[in-house]
Design an enzyme around this catalytic site. Structure first.
Site, PDB file in Angstrom:
ATOM      1  N   SER A  60      -4.370  25.795  29.348  1.00  0.00           N
ATOM      2  CA  SER A  60      -5.492  26.609  28.848  1.00  0.00           C
ATOM      3  C   SER A  60      -5.155  27.064  27.434  1.00  0.00           C
ATOM      4  CB  SER A  60      -5.667  27.838  29.754  1.00  0.00           C
ATOM      5  OG  SER A  60      -6.598  28.746  29.197  1.00  0.00           O
ATOM      6  N   TYR A 110      -1.783  34.680  34.851  1.00  0.00           N
ATOM      7  CA  TYR A 110      -2.461  33.420  34.521  1.00  0.00           C
ATOM      8  C   TYR A 110      -1.904  32.831  33.225  1.00  0.00           C
ATOM      9  CZ  TYR A 110      -6.251  30.155  33.331  1.00  0.00           C
ATOM     10  OH  TYR A 110      -6.966  29.036  32.978  1.00  0.00           O
TER      11      TYR A 110
END
Ligand code: NAD
Length: 269
Positions: free
Chosen positions: A151, A166
């Site tokens: 990401s 995350y």
């Protein structure tokens, strides 16, 4: 994307594992690779979407898809699912380690150890296990392509308050991909990592907000049009096209690359 007749057929005779295939980026990629001729093993947690996709793809091309109920963070289930894939299709060429969750979001002091470990186990351990059990089969083929979904969060963007588990997994995936790329280069196995920005998927279903989150948020005013290129979030198909390129021999000299696909979002944040 509807599973129509393929334009290119560059993956005929190839087999791909796609984790998190039941939704979003994984689903779009499974359709893309199948349209281009690949056999696709669809790894996902038990859910109707994954089996519905299997049926859809098998209508497109007979017996090209195999849906498997597998938690990528479970070592035994992963080993078994990879074995079933190879038994069914006769080998393995492409691995898309994509399954992931947003997980617990909140102030670090409010997150429980199990909150932390859950995100680590799905996003990071799941990536490790996907590669661990796939690599021996790629080596047997004498070449292969692995693509990992990271990401922009944790790599070029750090202003998602409360997303420390995350973002840590997403940064870890980049380091892991680069280590793997070097380790596997002599076996002609390429490893690349993609860093999407916002993509319209079902990922928000996996977010667990801690009620104390407000205590750590610094209000940031984003300029209008946070993804200038697309004027909104990207589509799963945009990512699937990139994965397909990285899976193909058209990217034969690309390994260890970290490719941002975010419509310039991270340049603004
Ligand atoms: P999604 O929720 O639409 O799809 C993810 C799929 O992974 C789901 O089908 C889910 O059931 C599956 N999954 C979750 N945990 C699993 C597990 N333990 N084992 C097997 N399958 C599991 O989300 P998406 O946006 O398509 O996410 C795919 C990847 O893209 C994730 O790694 C995510 O972090 C990454 N990503 C997404 C975005 C975005 O904006 N959507 C941005 C950057 C990165």
């Amino acid at each position: 994307m509807s599973p129509n007749i393929a334009k290119k057929q560059r993956f005929i005779g190839k087999t791909a594992i796609i984790t998190g295939a039941g939704s979003g980026i994984g689903r779009a990629t499974a359709i893309q690779l199948a349209r281009e001729g690949a056999n696709v093993a669809l790894f996902d947690l038990v859910n109707e979407r994954n089996f519905e996709l299997e049926q859809k793809l098998n209508k497109l091309r007979k017996d090209c898809a195999l849906a498997l109920d597998v938690d990528t963070s479970d070592s035994e289930r992963m080993e078994e699912a990879v074995r079933q894939t190879v038994d069914r299709f006769g080998g393995l060429d492409i691995v898309f380690a994509n399954a992931g969750i947003n997980g617990a979001v909140g102030p670090i002091e409010e997150l429980s150890l199990s909150d932390w470990e859950h995100t680590m186990s799905v996003n990071l351990t799941g990536t490790f296990l996907t590669l661990k059990y796939s690599i021996p089969h790629l080596k047997k083929k004498g070449k292969g392509s692995i693509i990992i979904t990271s990401s922009i969060n944790g790599n070029s963007r750090f202003a998602s308050f409360g997303w420390s588990p995350y973002s840590t997994t997403k940064a870890g995936q980049v380091a892991f991909a680069k280590m793997a790329a070097l380790e596997l280069a002599k076996f002609k196995i390429r490893v690349n990592v993609i860093c999407p920005g916002a993509i319209s998927t079902n990922i928000d279903e996996s977010t667990e907000f801690n009620e104390e989150i407000g205590a750590i948020v610094i209000p940031i005013e984003f300029p209008e049009g946070a993804q200038p290129l697309a004027d909104g979030p990207g589509k799963p198909d945009n990512v699937a096209e990139l994965v397909s390129f990285l899976a193909s021999d058209e990217s034969i000299h690309i390994t260890g690359a970290q490719i941002v696909i975010d419509g310039a979002e991270s340049l603004l944040s």
